[in-house]
Design a protein around this motif. Sequence first.
Motif, PDB file in Angstrom:
ATOM      1  N   ASP A 117      39.217  16.797   7.190  1.00 42.25           N
ATOM      2  CA  ASP A 117      40.647  16.802   6.916  1.00 42.25           C
ATOM      3  C   ASP A 117      41.061  15.535   6.193  1.00 42.25           C
ATOM      4  O   ASP A 117      40.935  14.436   6.733  1.00 42.25           O
ATOM      5  CB  ASP A 117      41.417  16.925   8.233  1.00 42.25           C
ATOM      6  CG  ASP A 117      42.897  17.208   8.034  1.00 42.25           C
ATOM      7  OD1 ASP A 117      43.362  17.180   6.884  1.00 42.25           O
ATOM      8  OD2 ASP A 117      43.589  17.460   9.039  1.00 42.25           O
ATOM      9  N   GLY A 118      41.534  15.683   4.962  1.00 45.24           N
ATOM     10  CA  GLY A 118      42.053  14.527   4.239  1.00 45.24           C
ATOM     11  C   GLY A 118      41.501  14.399   2.836  1.00 45.24           C
ATOM     12  O   GLY A 118      40.658  15.188   2.392  1.00 45.24           O
ATOM     13  N   ALA A 119      41.983  13.378   2.143  1.00 44.61           N
ATOM     14  CA  ALA A 119      41.599  13.144   0.759  1.00 44.61           C
ATOM     15  C   ALA A 119      40.262  12.436   0.663  1.00 44.61           C
ATOM     16  O   ALA A 119      39.913  11.618   1.516  1.00 44.61           O
ATOM     17  CB  ALA A 119      42.671  12.301   0.067  1.00 44.61           C
ATOM     18  N   ALA A 157      45.620   7.229   8.460  1.00 43.42           N
ATOM     19  CA  ALA A 157      44.235   7.540   8.128  1.00 43.42           C
ATOM     20  C   ALA A 157      44.177   8.383   6.851  1.00 43.42           C
ATOM     21  O   ALA A 157      45.067   9.199   6.587  1.00 43.42           O
ATOM     22  CB  ALA A 157      43.555   8.281   9.274  1.00 43.42           C
ATOM     23  N   ILE A 158      43.125   8.194   6.075  1.00 46.19           N
ATOM     24  CA  ILE A 158      42.950   8.932   4.829  1.00 46.19           C
ATOM     25  C   ILE A 158      42.226  10.258   5.066  1.00 46.19           C
ATOM     26  O   ILE A 158      42.603  11.299   4.534  1.00 46.19           O
ATOM     27  CB  ILE A 158      42.126   8.100   3.825  1.00 46.19           C
ATOM     28  CG1 ILE A 158      42.820   6.774   3.504  1.00 46.19           C
ATOM     29  CG2 ILE A 158      41.875   8.905   2.540  1.00 46.19           C
ATOM     30  CD1 ILE A 158      41.939   5.834   2.701  1.00 46.19           C
ATOM     31  N   ARG A 159      41.177  10.192   5.881  1.00 51.39           N
ATOM     32  CA  ARG A 159      40.310  11.368   6.074  1.00 51.39           C
ATOM     33  C   ARG A 159      39.671  11.303   7.456  1.00 51.39           C
ATOM     34  O   ARG A 159      39.305  10.228   7.931  1.00 51.39           O
ATOM     35  CB  ARG A 159      39.230  11.389   4.996  1.00 51.39           C
ATOM     36  CG  ARG A 159      38.279  12.590   5.027  1.00 51.39           C
ATOM     37  CD  ARG A 159      37.190  12.419   3.977  1.00 51.39           C
ATOM     38  NE  ARG A 159      36.256  13.539   3.939  1.00 51.39           N
ATOM     39  CZ  ARG A 159      35.003  13.447   3.499  1.00 51.39           C
ATOM     40  NH1 ARG A 159      34.544  12.281   3.062  1.00 51.39           N
ATOM     41  NH2 ARG A 159      34.202  14.490   3.496  1.00 51.39           N
ATOM     42  N   VAL A 160      39.528  12.452   8.083  1.00 45.62           N
ATOM     43  CA  VAL A 160      38.869  12.559   9.378  1.00 45.62           C
ATOM     44  C   VAL A 160      37.772  13.617   9.277  1.00 45.62           C
ATOM     45  O   VAL A 160      38.035  14.743   8.845  1.00 45.62           O
ATOM     46  CB  VAL A 160      39.861  12.955  10.490  1.00 45.62           C
ATOM     47  CG1 VAL A 160      39.126  13.079  11.824  1.00 45.62           C
ATOM     48  CG2 VAL A 160      41.001  11.945  10.600  1.00 45.62           C
ATOM     49  N   TRP A 192      33.683  10.284  11.813  1.00 48.77           N
ATOM     50  CA  TRP A 192      34.281   9.054  11.285  1.00 48.77           C
ATOM     51  C   TRP A 192      35.716   9.297  10.824  1.00 48.77           C
ATOM     52  O   TRP A 192      36.121  10.409  10.511  1.00 48.77           O
ATOM     53  CB  TRP A 192      33.441   8.468  10.159  1.00 48.77           C
ATOM     54  CG  TRP A 192      33.457   9.212   8.860  1.00 48.77           C
ATOM     55  CD1 TRP A 192      34.325   9.055   7.818  1.00 48.77           C
ATOM     56  CD2 TRP A 192      32.522  10.232   8.421  1.00 48.77           C
ATOM     57  NE1 TRP A 192      34.001   9.891   6.773  1.00 48.77           N
ATOM     58  CE2 TRP A 192      32.904  10.615   7.117  1.00 48.77           C
ATOM     59  CE3 TRP A 192      31.413  10.828   9.021  1.00 48.77           C
ATOM     60  CZ2 TRP A 192      32.210  11.586   6.400  1.00 48.77           C
ATOM     61  CZ3 TRP A 192      30.717  11.799   8.299  1.00 48.77           C
ATOM     62  CH2 TRP A 192      31.112  12.168   7.009  1.00 48.77           C
ATOM     63  N   VAL A 193      36.472   8.192  10.798  1.00 47.44           N
ATOM     64  CA  VAL A 193      37.851   8.197  10.304  1.00 47.44           C
ATOM     65  C   VAL A 193      37.939   7.146   9.194  1.00 47.44           C
ATOM     66  O   VAL A 193      37.530   5.996   9.398  1.00 47.44           O
ATOM     67  CB  VAL A 193      38.863   7.842  11.420  1.00 47.44           C
ATOM     68  CG1 VAL A 193      40.287   7.828  10.860  1.00 47.44           C
ATOM     69  CG2 VAL A 193      38.757   8.835  12.569  1.00 47.44           C
ATOM     70  N   GLU A 194      38.438   7.540   8.038  1.00 48.38           N
ATOM     71  CA  GLU A 194      38.566   6.629   6.908  1.00 48.38           C
ATOM     72  C   GLU A 194      39.990   6.089   6.824  1.00 48.38           C
ATOM     73  O   GLU A 194      40.958   6.838   6.985  1.00 48.38           O
ATOM     74  CB  GLU A 194      38.197   7.352   5.607  1.00 48.38           C
ATOM     75  CG  GLU A 194      36.766   7.902   5.622  1.00 48.38           C
ATOM     76  CD  GLU A 194      36.402   8.651   4.347  1.00 48.38           C
ATOM     77  OE1 GLU A 194      37.135   8.510   3.344  1.00 48.38           O
ATOM     78  OE2 GLU A 194      35.388   9.372   4.348  1.00 48.38           O
ATOM     79  N   TRP A 195      40.098   4.775   6.572  1.00 45.50           N
ATOM     80  CA  TRP A 195      41.387   4.099   6.465  1.00 45.50           C
ATOM     81  C   TRP A 195      41.471   3.333   5.150  1.00 45.50           C
ATOM     82  O   TRP A 195      40.448   2.963   4.588  1.00 45.50           O
ATOM     83  CB  TRP A 195      41.547   3.094   7.612  1.00 45.50           C
ATOM     84  CG  TRP A 195      41.494   3.653   8.988  1.00 45.50           C
ATOM     85  CD1 TRP A 195      40.372   3.812   9.767  1.00 45.50           C
ATOM     86  CD2 TRP A 195      42.588   4.138   9.775  1.00 45.50           C
ATOM     87  NE1 TRP A 195      40.700   4.359  10.984  1.00 45.50           N
ATOM     88  CE2 TRP A 195      42.058   4.555  11.027  1.00 45.50           C
ATOM     89  CE3 TRP A 195      43.968   4.233   9.549  1.00 45.50           C
ATOM     90  CZ2 TRP A 195      42.862   5.077  12.035  1.00 45.50           C
ATOM     91  CZ3 TRP A 195      44.758   4.759  10.568  1.00 45.50           C
ATOM     92  CH2 TRP A 195      44.221   5.166  11.790  1.00 45.50           C
TER      93      TRP A 195
END
Length: 239
Positions: A117-119, A157-160, A192-195
Amino acid sequence: MTYVAGFVAAVPAANKEAYAKHAVEAAPIFKEFGATRMVEAWGDDVPDGKVTDFKGAVKAKPDEVVVFSWMEFPSKDAHNAATQKIMSDPRMKEIGASMPFDGKRMIYGGFATLIDDGARTKPGYVDGYLVPVPNDKKEAYRALAQKAAVVFKDHGAIRVVEAWGDDVPDGKVTDYKGAVKATADENIVYSWVEWPNKQARDEGWKKVMADERMQPGQNAMPFDGKRMIYGGFAPILDT
């Protein structure tokens, strides 16, 4: 659906530049054979745990830093085909002969995405997780992860990404199952979670923890949180 090859390694702090150089040299070969992305993230906020933690997962020594890294492939078939080519490529054998870390303690495995989920941009900071989840709780975990992803994204957050263990081998020295003390009926989730950056991560986490959607009474965790491993990492390579 994206297939993930996930790795965790212990690298001497003094070998950071050598490790980065090693990764830079290997990245074009992995991409040549089908990897769509390769990320190497250097341990920055990796806490000691009471039951499990990243340092114990790879038997890190006091002078070593934990590296959390992954490669993304379009599919499992693409990953398997790439692996066969990479293992026989003389360039990889040459690079592997001078690894600036103990490869025997590196843990690795193949994971099929549960949610993504996310960019897809280049983050400035990454939170990494390893989670033991009962096999019969897979869908319950997916549902919880989807709800949590919305909260994380609402707070910066950007992407999960949450990926379910698909090909997670037993190791002679270390492995994912041992890392989280998995029982026979449990699988491993690599997540992972991207920030955008560390500041956004620190501020976002405060908001996530205060969000009523994340309160214990709102969600029954389908896994043993005491054995979940987590830490913060700064990317040193992102192709």
